[in-house]
Scaffold this motif. Structure first.
Motif, PDB file in Angstrom:
ATOM      1  N   ALA A   1       5.388   4.643  12.721  1.00 50.58           N
ATOM      2  CA  ALA A   1       6.449   4.040  11.908  1.00 50.58           C
ATOM      3  C   ALA A   1       7.441   3.286  12.781  1.00 50.58           C
ATOM      4  O   ALA A   1       7.939   2.215  12.388  1.00 50.58           O
ATOM      5  CB  ALA A   1       7.162   5.119  11.105  1.00 50.58           C
ATOM      6  N   LYS A   2       7.742   3.808  13.950  1.00 51.02           N
ATOM      7  CA  LYS A   2       8.668   3.123  14.852  1.00 51.02           C
ATOM      8  C   LYS A   2       8.039   1.869  15.454  1.00 51.02           C
ATOM      9  O   LYS A   2       8.708   0.836  15.610  1.00 51.02           O
ATOM     10  CB  LYS A   2       9.106   4.076  15.961  1.00 51.02           C
TER      11      LYS A   2
ATOM     12  N   ASP B   1       0.877  -1.170   0.000  1.00 57.06           N
ATOM     13  CA  ASP B   1       0.000   0.000   0.000  1.00 57.06           C
ATOM     14  C   ASP B   1       0.910   1.215   0.000  1.00 57.06           C
ATOM     15  O   ASP B   1       1.520   1.546   1.026  1.00 57.06           O
ATOM     16  CB  ASP B   1      -0.919  -0.011   1.224  1.00 57.06           C
ATOM     17  N   THR B   2       0.988   1.894  -1.133  1.00 60.17           N
ATOM     18  CA  THR B   2       1.974   2.956  -1.293  1.00 60.17           C
ATOM     19  C   THR B   2       1.490   4.304  -0.765  1.00 60.17           C
ATOM     20  O   THR B   2       2.228   5.295  -0.866  1.00 60.17           O
ATOM     21  CB  THR B   2       2.377   3.111  -2.777  1.00 60.17           C
ATOM     22  N   HIS B   3       0.295   4.356  -0.184  1.00 57.73           N
ATOM     23  CA  HIS B   3      -0.200   5.623   0.353  1.00 57.73           C
ATOM     24  C   HIS B   3      -1.221   5.319   1.435  1.00 57.73           C
ATOM     25  O   HIS B   3      -2.418   5.168   1.169  1.00 57.73           O
ATOM     26  CB  HIS B   3      -0.837   6.455  -0.768  1.00 57.73           C
ATOM     27  N   SER B   4      -0.752   5.253   2.671  1.00 55.09           N
ATOM     28  CA  SER B   4      -1.599   4.868   3.797  1.00 55.09           C
ATOM     29  C   SER B   4      -1.451   5.870   4.933  1.00 55.09           C
ATOM     30  O   SER B   4      -0.338   6.196   5.345  1.00 55.09           O
ATOM     31  CB  SER B   4      -1.207   3.469   4.293  1.00 55.09           C
ATOM     32  N   HIS B   5      -2.592   6.330   5.457  1.00 59.28           N
ATOM     33  CA  HIS B   5      -2.600   7.202   6.633  1.00 59.28           C
ATOM     34  C   HIS B   5      -3.091   6.411   7.849  1.00 59.28           C
ATOM     35  O   HIS B   5      -3.885   6.921   8.644  1.00 59.28           O
ATOM     36  CB  HIS B   5      -3.520   8.402   6.398  1.00 59.28           C
ATOM     37  N   LEU B   6      -2.592   5.209   8.032  1.00 55.90           N
ATOM     38  CA  LEU B   6      -3.022   4.396   9.165  1.00 55.90           C
ATOM     39  C   LEU B   6      -2.620   4.997  10.507  1.00 55.90           C
ATOM     40  O   LEU B   6      -3.094   4.545  11.548  1.00 55.90           O
ATOM     41  CB  LEU B   6      -2.454   2.971   9.048  1.00 55.90           C
ATOM     42  N   TYR B   7      -1.757   5.988  10.490  1.00 55.21           N
ATOM     43  CA  TYR B   7      -1.415   6.681  11.734  1.00 55.21           C
ATOM     44  C   TYR B   7      -2.474   7.707  12.132  1.00 55.21           C
ATOM     45  O   TYR B   7      -2.413   8.281  13.225  1.00 55.21           O
ATOM     46  CB  TYR B   7      -0.050   7.363  11.601  1.00 55.21           C
ATOM     47  N   ALA B   8      -3.454   7.969  11.271  1.00 55.71           N
ATOM     48  CA  ALA B   8      -4.452   9.010  11.526  1.00 55.71           C
ATOM     49  C   ALA B   8      -5.364   8.634  12.690  1.00 55.71           C
ATOM     50  O   ALA B   8      -5.531   7.463  13.041  1.00 55.71           O
ATOM     51  CB  ALA B   8      -5.285   9.251  10.268  1.00 55.71           C
TER      52      ALA B   8
ATOM     53  N   GLU C   1       1.377  19.055  12.480  1.00 57.44           N
ATOM     54  CA  GLU C   1       0.393  18.570  13.442  1.00 57.44           C
ATOM     55  C   GLU C   1       0.322  17.047  13.488  1.00 57.44           C
ATOM     56  O   GLU C   1      -0.146  16.484  14.479  1.00 57.44           O
ATOM     57  CB  GLU C   1      -0.990  19.144  13.122  1.00 57.44           C
ATOM     58  N   SER C   2       0.762  16.391  12.427  1.00 53.76           N
ATOM     59  CA  SER C   2       0.659  14.924  12.382  1.00 53.76           C
ATOM     60  C   SER C   2       2.017  14.220  12.401  1.00 53.76           C
ATOM     61  O   SER C   2       2.064  12.990  12.402  1.00 53.76           O
ATOM     62  CB  SER C   2      -0.107  14.490  11.132  1.00 53.76           C
ATOM     63  N   HIS C   3       3.113  14.963  12.444  1.00 52.07           N
ATOM     64  CA  HIS C   3       4.431  14.319  12.372  1.00 52.07           C
ATOM     65  C   HIS C   3       4.652  13.311  13.494  1.00 52.07           C
ATOM     66  O   HIS C   3       5.101  12.193  13.245  1.00 52.07           O
ATOM     67  CB  HIS C   3       5.538  15.373  12.419  1.00 52.07           C
ATOM     68  N   GLU C   4       4.395  13.719  14.730  1.00 47.10           N
ATOM     69  CA  GLU C   4       4.698  12.836  15.850  1.00 47.10           C
ATOM     70  C   GLU C   4       3.867  11.562  15.807  1.00 47.10           C
ATOM     71  O   GLU C   4       4.348  10.480  16.153  1.00 47.10           O
ATOM     72  CB  GLU C   4       4.511  13.568  17.187  1.00 47.10           C
ATOM     73  N   ARG C   5       2.607  11.676  15.371  1.00 45.97           N
ATOM     74  CA  ARG C   5       1.781  10.477  15.229  1.00 45.97           C
ATOM     75  C   ARG C   5       2.390   9.534  14.193  1.00 45.97           C
ATOM     76  O   ARG C   5       2.443   8.311  14.396  1.00 45.97           O
ATOM     77  CB  ARG C   5       0.357  10.857  14.795  1.00 45.97           C
TER      78      ARG C   5
ATOM     79  N   PRO D   1       8.074   5.895   6.316  1.00 43.23           N
ATOM     80  CA  PRO D   1       7.452   7.209   6.216  1.00 43.23           C
ATOM     81  C   PRO D   1       8.066   8.076   5.127  1.00 43.23           C
ATOM     82  O   PRO D   1       9.192   7.856   4.678  1.00 43.23           O
ATOM     83  CB  PRO D   1       7.718   7.813   7.596  1.00 43.23           C
ATOM     84  N   MET D   2       7.304   9.069   4.719  1.00 46.99           N
ATOM     85  CA  MET D   2       7.764  10.144   3.849  1.00 46.99           C
ATOM     86  C   MET D   2       7.830  11.423   4.685  1.00 46.99           C
ATOM     87  O   MET D   2       7.430  11.445   5.847  1.00 46.99           O
ATOM     88  CB  MET D   2       6.794  10.341   2.684  1.00 46.99           C
ATOM     89  N   MET D   3       8.307  12.490   4.073  1.00 50.52           N
ATOM     90  CA  MET D   3       8.262  13.793   4.716  1.00 50.52           C
ATOM     91  C   MET D   3       7.995  14.852   3.660  1.00 50.52           C
ATOM     92  O   MET D   3       8.646  14.865   2.609  1.00 50.52           O
ATOM     93  CB  MET D   3       9.590  14.088   5.439  1.00 50.52           C
TER      94      MET D   3
END
Length: 270
Positions: free
Chosen positions: A51-52, A5-12, A42-46, A60-62
């Protein structure tokens, strides 16, 4: 099948109540990698925490999302933060791309100049770093094509390479051909391809499988048969099956080729 899955916001936050279960469903469905696009500070730390916690699965990307430029006088500071993260990533984090970046004129036409400036700056950053980009485009395809034609040519003239994916590609064959002519670009096919009267489904008939990668963009753009509900990475299999149906090949073949495409573009260091 082995899927990426090349584009996932499962951290949301939409997954805060059942994230572990969603990961388990993805693994059981054959998903071997999740690529995580950044949005803004606002979402970096999540994203980093997720990812860790699942370092065997996630990369992750940035980048700075175009809608995070809108009505945000601090966007140049956010952009500088992106560059600092690449210069000194957080411990345990290895970025696979500059993303998600791009142009989005759907919500407002007031910030076109700012979005273009942020997007071009991040494209040039990616070329300098020899990293791919993950590009978001909404209601801005003409400008996107114009910019990528210019920026890929300029990068080549500098001895650099601008490459990546057009995430959530939803346009027709003409736009596909125009962008493909720019160079090393892949097309992220997601849940929209499963919708009735999907324009991108018609474009997929013309695409080589070597030009396609699969994505969910979860929790958004949920494919049939779950359209209208929250999307999740496990549902990338339905995108795979629909592409296989359109192309007249097996789902295993689509999974094999699209995953190889994703690894070539985003996971070269592995």
């Amino acid at each position: 099948m082995q899927l990426i899955d090349t584009h996932s916001h499962l951290y949301a936050e939409e997954f805060d109540t059942d994230r572990a279960e969603a990961i388990l469903r993805a693994r059981e469905g054959g998903v071997e990698r999740l690529l995580l696009p950044a949005i803004d500070s606002e979402s970096h730390e999540r994203m980093f925490a997720f990812a860790k916690a699942y370092s065997d699965l996630c990369r992750p990307m940035m980048g700075l999302h175009p809608t995070s430029v809108n009505d945000n006088p601090r966007w140049p500071e956010e952009l500088a933060m992106v560059e600092r993260y690449f210069a000194q990533p957080p411990e345990g984090i290895s970025f696979c791309a500059v993303g998600e970046i791009g142009l989005d004129y759907y919500w407002s036409q007031e910030f076109v100049a700012e979005q273009r400036e942020a997007f071009i700056a991040q494209c040039r950053l990616a070329a300098r770093l020899d990293l791919p980009v993950a590009i978001h485009t909404r209601a801005a395809w003409d400008d996107m094509c114009d910019i990528l034609e210019a920026e890929t040519a300029q990068a080549a003239a500098r001895g650099e390479s601008l490459r990546g994916v057009l995430h959530a590609f939803s346009e027709g064959a003409d736009t596909y051909r125009r962008l493909k002519a720019c160079g090393d670009w892949l097309f992220g096919i997601g849940g929209v391809v499963t919708f009735k009267k999907s324009v991108v489904a018609e474009a997929v008939t013309e695409m080589a499988l070597e030009d396609i990668i699969l994505e969910t963009d979860c929790p958004y753009l949920t494919p049939v048969p779950y359209r209208g509900k929250r999307n999740e990475s496990a549902y990338v299999r339905y995108v795979c099956e629909k592409v296989a149906e359109i192309k007249g090949v097996s789902a295993d073949e689509v999974a094999r080729i699209t995953s190889a495409n994703a690894r070539r573009m985003f996971l070269r260091s592995e």
